[in-house]
Design an enzyme around this catalytic site. Structure first.
Site, PDB file in Angstrom:
ATOM      1  N   TYR A 152     -20.767  16.200  96.743  1.00 55.20           N
ATOM      2  CA  TYR A 152     -21.308  17.137  97.741  1.00 55.20           C
ATOM      3  C   TYR A 152     -22.139  16.382  98.780  1.00 55.20           C
ATOM      4  O   TYR A 152     -21.995  16.600  99.984  1.00 55.20           O
ATOM      5  CB  TYR A 152     -22.146  18.193  97.020  1.00 55.20           C
ATOM      6  N   VAL A 185     -30.789  28.351  99.482  1.00 55.50           N
ATOM      7  CA  VAL A 185     -30.830  29.804  99.699  1.00 55.50           C
ATOM      8  C   VAL A 185     -30.029  30.436  98.566  1.00 55.50           C
ATOM      9  O   VAL A 185     -28.925  29.976  98.258  1.00 55.50           O
ATOM     10  CB  VAL A 185     -30.192  30.173 101.057  1.00 55.50           C
TER      11      VAL A 185
HETATM   12  N1  LIG Z   1     -26.740  28.396  99.755  1.00 57.68           N
HETATM   13  C1  LIG Z   1     -27.352  27.244  99.939  1.00 57.68           C
HETATM   14  O1  LIG Z   1     -28.424  26.972  99.375  1.00 57.68           O
HETATM   15  C2  LIG Z   1     -26.764  26.218 100.864  1.00 57.68           C
HETATM   16  C3  LIG Z   1     -27.572  25.125 101.225  1.00 57.68           C
HETATM   17  C4  LIG Z   1     -27.054  24.174 102.090  1.00 57.68           C
HETATM   18  C5  LIG Z   1     -25.766  24.320 102.602  1.00 57.68           C
HETATM   19  N2  LIG Z   1     -25.015  25.386 102.216  1.00 57.68           N
HETATM   20  C6  LIG Z   1     -23.676  25.492 102.788  1.00 57.68           C
HETATM   21  O2  LIG Z   1     -23.551  26.736 103.441  1.00 57.68           O
HETATM   22  C7  LIG Z   1     -22.197  27.180 103.361  1.00 57.68           C
HETATM   23  C8  LIG Z   1     -22.157  28.575 102.761  1.00 57.68           C
HETATM   24  O3  LIG Z   1     -22.768  28.497 101.474  1.00 57.68           O
HETATM   25  P1  LIG Z   1     -23.023  29.785 100.571  1.00 57.68           P
HETATM   26  O4  LIG Z   1     -24.153  29.410  99.702  1.00 57.68           O
HETATM   27  O5  LIG Z   1     -23.049  31.005 101.380  1.00 57.68           O
HETATM   28  O6  LIG Z   1     -21.679  29.734  99.672  1.00 57.68           O
HETATM   29  P2  LIG Z   1     -20.912  30.931  98.913  1.00 57.68           P
HETATM   30  O7  LIG Z   1     -20.086  30.259  97.850  1.00 57.68           O
HETATM   31  O8  LIG Z   1     -21.864  31.946  98.481  1.00 57.68           O
HETATM   32  O9  LIG Z   1     -19.941  31.483 100.022  1.00 57.68           O
HETATM   33  C9  LIG Z   1     -18.956  30.613 100.547  1.00 57.68           C
HETATM   34  C10 LIG Z   1     -17.768  31.388 101.033  1.00 57.68           C
HETATM   35  O10 LIG Z   1     -16.785  30.413 101.432  1.00 57.68           O
HETATM   36  C11 LIG Z   1     -15.531  30.829 100.929  1.00 57.68           C
HETATM   37  N3  LIG Z   1     -14.653  29.677 100.754  1.00 57.68           N
HETATM   38  C12 LIG Z   1     -14.760  28.691  99.827  1.00 57.68           C
HETATM   39  N4  LIG Z   1     -13.744  27.835  99.943  1.00 57.68           N
HETATM   40  C13 LIG Z   1     -12.978  28.284 100.978  1.00 57.68           C
HETATM   41  C14 LIG Z   1     -11.785  27.829 101.571  1.00 57.68           C
HETATM   42  N5  LIG Z   1     -11.127  26.743 101.115  1.00 57.68           N
HETATM   43  N6  LIG Z   1     -11.279  28.520 102.633  1.00 57.68           N
HETATM   44  C15 LIG Z   1     -11.912  29.632 103.069  1.00 57.68           C
HETATM   45  N7  LIG Z   1     -13.025  30.122 102.527  1.00 57.68           N
HETATM   46  C16 LIG Z   1     -13.558  29.456 101.487  1.00 57.68           C
HETATM   47  C17 LIG Z   1     -15.846  31.531  99.623  1.00 57.68           C
HETATM   48  O11 LIG Z   1     -14.778  32.407  99.234  1.00 57.68           O
HETATM   49  C18 LIG Z   1     -17.119  32.265  99.952  1.00 57.68           C
HETATM   50  O12 LIG Z   1     -16.876  33.553 100.451  1.00 57.68           O
HETATM   51  C19 LIG Z   1     -21.452  26.124 102.548  1.00 57.68           C
HETATM   52  O13 LIG Z   1     -20.842  25.199 103.423  1.00 57.68           O
HETATM   53  C20 LIG Z   1     -22.565  25.458 101.761  1.00 57.68           C
HETATM   54  O14 LIG Z   1     -22.228  24.149 101.381  1.00 57.68           O
HETATM   55  C21 LIG Z   1     -25.482  26.346 101.374  1.00 57.68           C
END
Ligand SMILES: NC(=O)c1ccc[n+]([C@@H]2O[C@H](COP(=O)([O-])OP(=O)(O)OC[C@H]3O[C@@H](n4cnc5c(N)ncnc54)[C@H](O)[C@@H]3O)[C@@H](O)[C@H]2O)c1
Length: 250
Positions: A152, A185
């Site tokens: 990651y 988050v």
């Molecule tokens: N939540 C956190 O703490 C956090 C922190 C830093 C970065 N991020 C980044 O933010 C973004 C969103 O994170 P989140 O926590 O909302 O994740 P989440 O898993 O809750 O939601 C992610 C969404 O992406 C979709 N997805 C996954 N693979 C996919 C693909 N191949 N094609 C299309 N859709 C796909 C999933 O179905 C889901 O609806 C991600 O890139 C994550 O790495 C999240």
């Protein structure tokens, strides 16, 4: 007048979690929104809730033909593309010794290849309207490393560097490209990650105290920066790394 009134914004992985927050925020400030996701049920439900100015398209971001389909559906419905939020992403734990090669490839493919394809097709499309804003979701984990996040960390650092290359190329067309680096988050992704820990409550507490602000982020904390980068308020900002992490990656 909304801050992104009349713009057409596409959010990948927009069905749940942070992507849904970004979508709702952009829509509430006047954008027409295209939600894409593997998760068709939640993606379609969000589009139905938001009404005529929202469209859901099923998409796997690693499928190149799917990107062509999404661009065509966007232009067919709303006539243009102004904003792309490359938000879809996946995480799996594992040190360099523990992470399997299959998991490594999955994380790199979704997070890096998916973002690359989004940038590639968005630049081609945005050139036609003389500009746009691409927002790539990296992570605090793209700025600082953890022993148990080898894949990651690497994928999210790659997103930040891709962002700068895209910014240097696309600036001549009036297209901006920035990366956003959220702290932790609570979303379906983080809930699933925490539930892998032997003591999930202790894992959440560890996450909390690692932030200088001593709290986890709220989806709106991140969505506010997405809105700024999508809007013309950020018209001189490109190639930037927007650290919205409560002081996690210092
Ligand atoms: N939540 C956190 O703490 C956090 C922190 C830093 C970065 N991020 C980044 O933010 C973004 C969103 O994170 P989140 O926590 O909302 O994740 P989440 O898993 O809750 O939601 C992610 C969404 O992406 C979709 N997805 C996954 N693979 C996919 C693909 N191949 N094609 C299309 N859709 C796909 C999933 O179905 C889901 O609806 C991600 O890139 C994550 O790495 C999240």
């Amino acid at each position: 007048m909304g801050r992104v009134e009349g713009k057409v914004a596409l959010v990948t992985g927009g069905a749940v979690g942070l992507g849904a927050a970004h979508t709702r925020t952009l829509h509430s400030e006047g954008a027409k929104v295209v939600i894409t996701d593997l998760n068709e049920i939640d993606g379609q439900a969000l589009a139905d809730e938001l009404g005529d100015d929202a469209l859901f398209v099923a998409q796997n971001v690693v499928d190149e033909a799917g990107w062509q389909n999404v661009m065509a559906a966007t232009v067919d419905r709303f006539g243009r593309l102004d904003v792309l939020v490359n938000n879809a992403g996946v995480v799996l734990p594992g040190s360099v010794e523990d992470v399997s090669y299959d998991d490594w490839k999955k994380i790199m493919t979704v997070n890096v290849d998916g973002t690359f394809l989004g940038c590639k097709y968005a630049v081609g499309q945005m050139k036609k309207n003389g500009g746009g804003s691409i927002i790539n979701i990296s992570s605090a984990a793209g700025l600082s490393a953890s022993a148990d996040l080898a894949a990651y960390n690497t994928s999210k650092a790659a997103v930040a560097m891709l962002t700068k290359s895209v910014a240097l190329h696309a600036g001549q067309f009036g297209i901006r490209c920035n990366s956003v680096h959220p702290g932790t988050v609570m979303t379906p992704m983080v809930e699933a990650f925490v539930n892998l820990a032997p003591d999930p409550d202790a894992a959440v507490e560890d996450m909390r105290v690692n932030h200088a602000l001593q709290r986890l982020g709220e989806p709106q904390d991140i969505a506010n920066t997405i809105l700024f980068l999508a809007s013309d308020e950020s018209s001189f900002a490109t190639g930037g790394e927007y650290r919205i992490d409560g002081g996690l990656a210092l």
